[in-house]
Design a protein around this motif. Structure first.
Motif, PDB file in Angstrom:
ATOM      1  N   ASP A   1      38.279  39.291  -9.384  1.00 13.41           N
ATOM      2  CA  ASP A   1      38.962  38.020  -9.611  1.00 13.41           C
ATOM      3  C   ASP A   1      38.091  36.793  -9.384  1.00 13.41           C
ATOM      4  OD1 ASP A   1      41.371  39.214 -10.421  1.00 13.41           O
ATOM      5  OD2 ASP A   1      42.010  39.458  -8.349  1.00 13.41           O
ATOM      6  N   ARG A   2      37.179  36.819  -8.426  1.00 13.46           N
ATOM      7  CA  ARG A   2      36.298  35.649  -8.209  1.00 13.46           C
ATOM      8  C   ARG A   2      35.434  35.407  -9.435  1.00 13.46           C
ATOM      9  NH1 ARG A   2      35.901  33.390  -3.091  1.00 13.46           N
ATOM     10  NH2 ARG A   2      33.841  32.524  -3.485  1.00 13.46           N
ATOM     11  N   GLU A   3      34.890  36.472 -10.009  1.00 17.09           N
ATOM     12  CA  GLU A   3      34.092  36.321 -11.225  1.00 17.09           C
ATOM     13  C   GLU A   3      34.950  35.808 -12.379  1.00 17.09           C
ATOM     14  OE1 GLU A   3      31.155  39.659 -12.018  1.00 17.09           O
ATOM     15  OE2 GLU A   3      32.342  40.469 -10.358  1.00 17.09           O
ATOM     16  N   ALA A   4      36.166  36.327 -12.461  1.00 17.20           N
ATOM     17  CA  ALA A   4      37.074  35.889 -13.523  1.00 17.20           C
ATOM     18  C   ALA A   4      37.416  34.413 -13.372  1.00 17.20           C
ATOM     19  CB  ALA A   4      38.355  36.732 -13.499  1.00 17.20           C
TER      20      ALA A   4
ATOM     21  N   LEU B   1      29.491  28.285  -7.669  1.00 18.39           N
ATOM     22  CA  LEU B   1      29.502  28.669  -6.258  1.00 18.39           C
ATOM     23  C   LEU B   1      30.417  29.859  -5.964  1.00 18.39           C
ATOM     24  CD1 LEU B   1      29.454  25.124  -4.626  1.00 18.39           C
ATOM     25  CD2 LEU B   1      27.582  26.805  -4.663  1.00 18.39           C
ATOM     26  N   LEU B   2      31.417  30.077  -6.816  1.00 18.79           N
ATOM     27  CA  LEU B   2      32.315  31.227  -6.616  1.00 18.79           C
ATOM     28  C   LEU B   2      31.574  32.557  -6.714  1.00 18.79           C
ATOM     29  CD1 LEU B   2      35.492  30.138  -8.589  1.00 18.79           C
ATOM     30  CD2 LEU B   2      35.404  30.777  -6.166  1.00 18.79           C
ATOM     31  N   VAL B   3      30.504  32.595  -7.475  1.00 21.48           N
ATOM     32  CA  VAL B   3      29.795  33.861  -7.680  1.00 21.48           C
ATOM     33  C   VAL B   3      28.362  33.851  -7.195  1.00 21.48           C
ATOM     34  CG1 VAL B   3      31.258  34.626  -9.593  1.00 21.48           C
ATOM     35  CG2 VAL B   3      29.266  33.197 -10.081  1.00 21.48           C
ATOM     36  N   GLU B   4      27.894  32.704  -6.722  1.00 21.29           N
ATOM     37  CA  GLU B   4      26.529  32.618  -6.215  1.00 21.29           C
ATOM     38  C   GLU B   4      26.458  33.308  -4.857  1.00 21.29           C
ATOM     39  OE1 GLU B   4      24.367  28.773  -4.934  1.00 21.29           O
ATOM     40  OE2 GLU B   4      24.020  29.020  -7.095  1.00 21.29           O
TER      41      GLU B   4
ATOM     42  N   LEU C   1      36.783  37.899 -21.306  1.00 21.32           N
ATOM     43  CA  LEU C   1      35.953  38.513 -20.277  1.00 21.32           C
ATOM     44  C   LEU C   1      36.594  38.318 -18.901  1.00 21.32           C
ATOM     45  CD1 LEU C   1      33.455  40.015 -19.347  1.00 21.32           C
ATOM     46  CD2 LEU C   1      32.171  37.860 -19.544  1.00 21.32           C
ATOM     47  N   ALA C   2      37.162  37.143 -18.651  1.00 18.42           N
ATOM     48  CA  ALA C   2      37.843  36.896 -17.373  1.00 18.42           C
ATOM     49  C   ALA C   2      39.021  37.846 -17.194  1.00 18.42           C
ATOM     50  CB  ALA C   2      38.308  35.439 -17.298  1.00 18.42           C
TER      51      ALA C   2
END
Length: 175
Positions: A137-140, A165-168, A127-128
């Motif tokens: 890329d942040r989600e990955a 925290l990368l995706v919050e 998935l990443a």
């Protein structure tokens, strides 16, 4: 299928590296898989799965995609739930390889909520890759760190929090 058939399939896959990297050798491997699949009833989801894997492993994601899809449509989840989850991972990877990463994301995202098993990390890894192919890329990275964190000898909690925290929305993990 019976245990003997499954063991013969596993033995063939164990010998996969004996087949060289040429297209001719790939064709020989696929023929060996086809011979085993011929023992199954027509349209067997197990046979479709094995054929898809053979095409995929010999560099033909485009040929594997419809076979993976047909295996799922023909009831692979009922016949072999573990192989169905593997199929989703491999199908998503193949979709990404042929430029359809968005379909891979759609296929694997629900797997994040599936009952946990040893395929959780491969789901997240694939998935990443699909997310990264779409420029997300942040989600990955968040998925990758989240999958890695439990395996670390230390810093599991910190890495899991950084991943979140990368995706919050509104979070600043670097602050």
């Amino acid at each position: 299928m019976d245990q003997d058939w499954e063991e013969r399939v596993a033995a063939l896959w164990d010998r996969f590296d004996d087949y060289a990297e040429t297209e001719e050798d790939g064709a020989r491997f696929r023929a060996d898989v086809d011979a085993l699949v011929a023992e199954l009833p027509e349209g067997s989801p197990l046979g479709l799965f094995e054929r898809a894997c053979a095409w995929d492993s010999t560099g033909h994601s485009d040929r594997a995609v419809p076979l993976y899809q047909q295996a799922l449509a023909n009831g692979l989840a009922d016949a072999a739930p573990y192989k169905a989850r593997r199929t989703k991972i491999q199908l998503a990877s193949s979709l990404r390889n042929i430029g359809r990463a968005d379909e891979g994301v759609a296929l694997l995202t629900p797997e994040l909520l599936a009952p946990s098993d040893e395929l959780d990390d491969p789901v997240r890894a694939c998935l990443a890759l699909c997310l990264s192919s779409l420029g997300r890329d942040r989600e990955a990275l968040a998925l990758t760190l989240g999958a890695l964190a439990p395996h670390l000898p230390r810093y599991q909690r910190s890495m899991a929090n950084y991943a979140r925290l990368l995706v919050e929305p509104g979070a600043h993990p670097g602050a």
